[in-house]
Scaffold this motif. Sequence first.
Motif, mmCIF file in Angstrom:
data_model
loop_
_atom_site.group_PDB
_atom_site.id
_atom_site.type_symbol
_atom_site.label_atom_id
_atom_site.label_comp_id
_atom_site.label_asym_id
_atom_site.label_seq_id
_atom_site.Cartn_x
_atom_site.Cartn_y
_atom_site.Cartn_z
ATOM 1 N N CYS A 1 -51.706 35.614 -4.332
ATOM 2 C CA CYS A 1 -51.427 35.705 -2.893
ATOM 3 C C CYS A 1 -50.446 34.624 -2.448
ATOM 4 O O CYS A 1 -49.548 34.880 -1.636
ATOM 5 C CB CYS A 1 -52.727 35.658 -2.093
ATOM 6 S SG CYS A 1 -53.735 37.163 -2.266
ATOM 7 N N ASN B 1 -50.093 42.397 2.184
ATOM 8 C CA ASN B 1 -50.895 42.803 3.336
ATOM 9 C C ASN B 1 -52.389 42.759 2.997
ATOM 10 O O ASN B 1 -53.201 42.324 3.807
ATOM 11 C CB ASN B 1 -50.498 44.203 3.810
ATOM 12 C CG ASN B 1 -51.247 44.607 5.057
ATOM 13 O OD1 ASN B 1 -51.354 43.845 6.015
ATOM 14 N ND2 ASN B 1 -51.800 45.809 5.049
ATOM 15 N N CYS C 1 -53.745 40.766 0.872
ATOM 16 C CA CYS C 1 -54.096 39.337 0.842
ATOM 17 C C CYS C 1 -54.398 38.814 2.238
ATOM 18 O O CYS C 1 -55.337 38.032 2.422
ATOM 19 C CB CYS C 1 -52.957 38.518 0.229
ATOM 20 S SG CYS C 1 -52.733 38.749 -1.543
ATOM 21 N N LEU C 2 -53.620 39.271 3.208
ATOM 22 C CA LEU C 2 -53.762 38.776 4.577
ATOM 23 C C LEU C 2 -54.892 39.451 5.347
ATOM 24 O O LEU C 2 -55.611 38.797 6.100
ATOM 25 C CB LEU C 2 -52.452 38.967 5.346
ATOM 26 C CG LEU C 2 -51.238 38.220 4.808
ATOM 27 C CD1 LEU C 2 -49.988 38.615 5.583
ATOM 28 C CD2 LEU C 2 -51.461 36.719 4.856
ATOM 29 N N SER C 3 -55.039 40.756 5.170
ATOM 30 C CA SER C 3 -55.939 41.523 6.028
ATOM 31 C C SER C 3 -57.132 42.153 5.323
ATOM 32 O O SER C 3 -58.107 42.513 5.983
ATOM 33 C CB SER C 3 -55.155 42.651 6.709
ATOM 34 O OG SER C 3 -54.054 42.139 7.409
ATOM 35 N N HIS C 4 -57.043 42.343 4.019
ATOM 36 C CA HIS C 4 -58.104 43.014 3.261
ATOM 37 C C HIS C 4 -58.355 42.257 1.963
ATOM 38 O O HIS C 4 -58.038 42.740 0.879
ATOM 39 C CB HIS C 4 -57.704 44.463 2.956
ATOM 40 C CG HIS C 4 -57.302 45.244 4.161
ATOM 41 N ND1 HIS C 4 -58.216 45.735 5.066
ATOM 42 C CD2 HIS C 4 -56.080 45.603 4.631
ATOM 43 C CE1 HIS C 4 -57.570 46.368 6.029
ATOM 44 N NE2 HIS C 4 -56.278 46.304 5.794
#
Length: 113
Positions: A84, A32, A34-37
């Motif tokens: 990631c 998460n 990696c994707l959002s923060h």
Amino acid sequence: MRILLSVVALGSTLTIAQAETRIFVDGNKLHNFCLSHPLSASGYIIGVADQQLIAEDMNLGQGSKFKFCLPEGAQGGQLVDTVCQYLKNNPQIRHLSGAILVTGSLSEAFPCR
């Protein structure tokens, strides 16, 4: 593939220990990040990698299943991208400790020769 199997085997051993030990970041949370923060992901991944490299330098990591050797000139962004991508490609093991997954993915991508 050997590393993935080692991560899974070690993870199954750690599952019992995780019930007793607090793990702050598992693979799902790290994915998460990696994707959002991305800054949180970067800080965590580089921190785990630094800790592992320091432990090796101090001979504290002898016998580690997940030893990795970074090539000359490797950048932190490469480590973050590698981890990631590993998390994206291996959702079946994201329940494991984030630190285990970081070191496992880096040892697969940057094996010592």
